[in-house]
Design a protein around this motif. Structure first.
Motif, PDB file in Angstrom:
ATOM      1  N   ASP A 145       0.806  -1.222   0.000  1.00 59.02           N
ATOM      2  CA  ASP A 145       0.000   0.000   0.000  1.00 59.02           C
ATOM      3  C   ASP A 145       0.841   1.275   0.000  1.00 59.02           C
ATOM      4  O   ASP A 145       0.312   2.367  -0.123  1.00 59.02           O
ATOM      5  N   ARG A 184      -1.372   4.444  -5.249  1.00 58.51           N
ATOM      6  CA  ARG A 184      -1.377   3.750  -3.964  1.00 58.51           C
ATOM      7  C   ARG A 184      -2.778   3.578  -3.415  1.00 58.51           C
ATOM      8  O   ARG A 184      -3.116   2.538  -2.846  1.00 58.51           O
ATOM      9  N   SER A 185      -3.602   4.584  -3.587  1.00 59.91           N
ATOM     10  CA  SER A 185      -4.968   4.523  -3.053  1.00 59.91           C
ATOM     11  C   SER A 185      -5.911   3.764  -3.973  1.00 59.91           C
ATOM     12  O   SER A 185      -6.994   3.360  -3.564  1.00 59.91           O
ATOM     13  N   ARG A 207      -6.753  -2.940  -6.647  1.00 56.32           N
ATOM     14  CA  ARG A 207      -5.831  -3.379  -5.617  1.00 56.32           C
ATOM     15  C   ARG A 207      -6.571  -3.700  -4.352  1.00 56.32           C
ATOM     16  O   ARG A 207      -7.593  -3.071  -4.026  1.00 56.32           O
ATOM     17  N   ASN A 235      -5.286  -3.817  -0.779  1.00 62.76           N
ATOM     18  CA  ASN A 235      -4.113  -3.603   0.076  1.00 62.76           C
ATOM     19  C   ASN A 235      -4.116  -4.530   1.288  1.00 62.76           C
ATOM     20  O   ASN A 235      -3.054  -4.873   1.813  1.00 62.76           O
TER      21      ASN A 235
END
Length: 128
Positions: free
Chosen positions: A30, A53-54, A72, A74
Motif C-alpha cells: 500500500d 497507492r490509493s 488493488r 491492500n
C-alpha cells in the motif's frame, strides 16, 4: 526478501478473460503505485496499466483501454489486472513493478521504460 510475484496467466481463447495477480512479499504494497508491463515474443516490453497507492488513479494503454481494469486489495497485499475480451495480440509475458511515486511510474508505463529489475512474470497466451 523483497519481491513482487506475478500469477494468474494461462491459455485462453480469443474473447476470454483472465485475472492476473501481483503479490508483494517482504514489503507492504500500500506504500507503492503498481504498474503492469508485458513483453510479446520478439517485441520490446510495453507498458500496459498502472494504479496509484490509493487506487484512485489509473492509467491504461490505448491497446487495452476498455478491456482491462486494474484494482488493488491492500489488505491482501495484491494488485489485480482483469483482462477481458482478450485478443491474440495480448499474448505476452506480463510483469508488475512498484514505485513509491505514481507520477514517475506513470511515466515509465506510458513510455514503456525499462526499469531494470523484473520478476519472472506470468505467461498469457490467447489462441484458439
Amino acid at each position: 526478501q523483497v519481491q513482487l510475484v506475478e500469477s494468474g496467466g494461462g491459455l485462453v481463447q480469443p474473447g476470454g478473460s483472465l485475472r492476473l495477480s501481483c503479490a508483494a512479499s517482504g514489503f507492504t504494497l500500500d506504500s507503492y503505485a503498481i504498474g503492469w508491463f508485458r513483453q510479446a515474443p520478439g517485441k520490446e516490453r510495453e507498458g500496459v496499466s498502472c494504479v496509484s497507492r490509493s487506487g484512485g488513479d489509473t492509467y491504461f494503454a490505448d491497446s487495452v483501454k476498455g478491456r482491462f481494469t486494474i484494482s488493488r486489495d491492500n489488505a491482501k497485499n495484491t494488485v489485480y489486472l482483469q483482462m477481458n475480451s482478450l485478443k491474440p495480440e495480448d499474448t505476452a509475458v506480463y510483469y508488475c513493478a512498484a514505485d513509491s511515486l505514481f507520477g514517475r511510474l506513470l511515466g515509465y508505463v506510458q513510455t514503456s521504460a525499462d526499469i531494470g529489475s523484473w520478476g519472472q512474470g506470468t505467461q498469457v497466451t490467447v489462441s484458439s
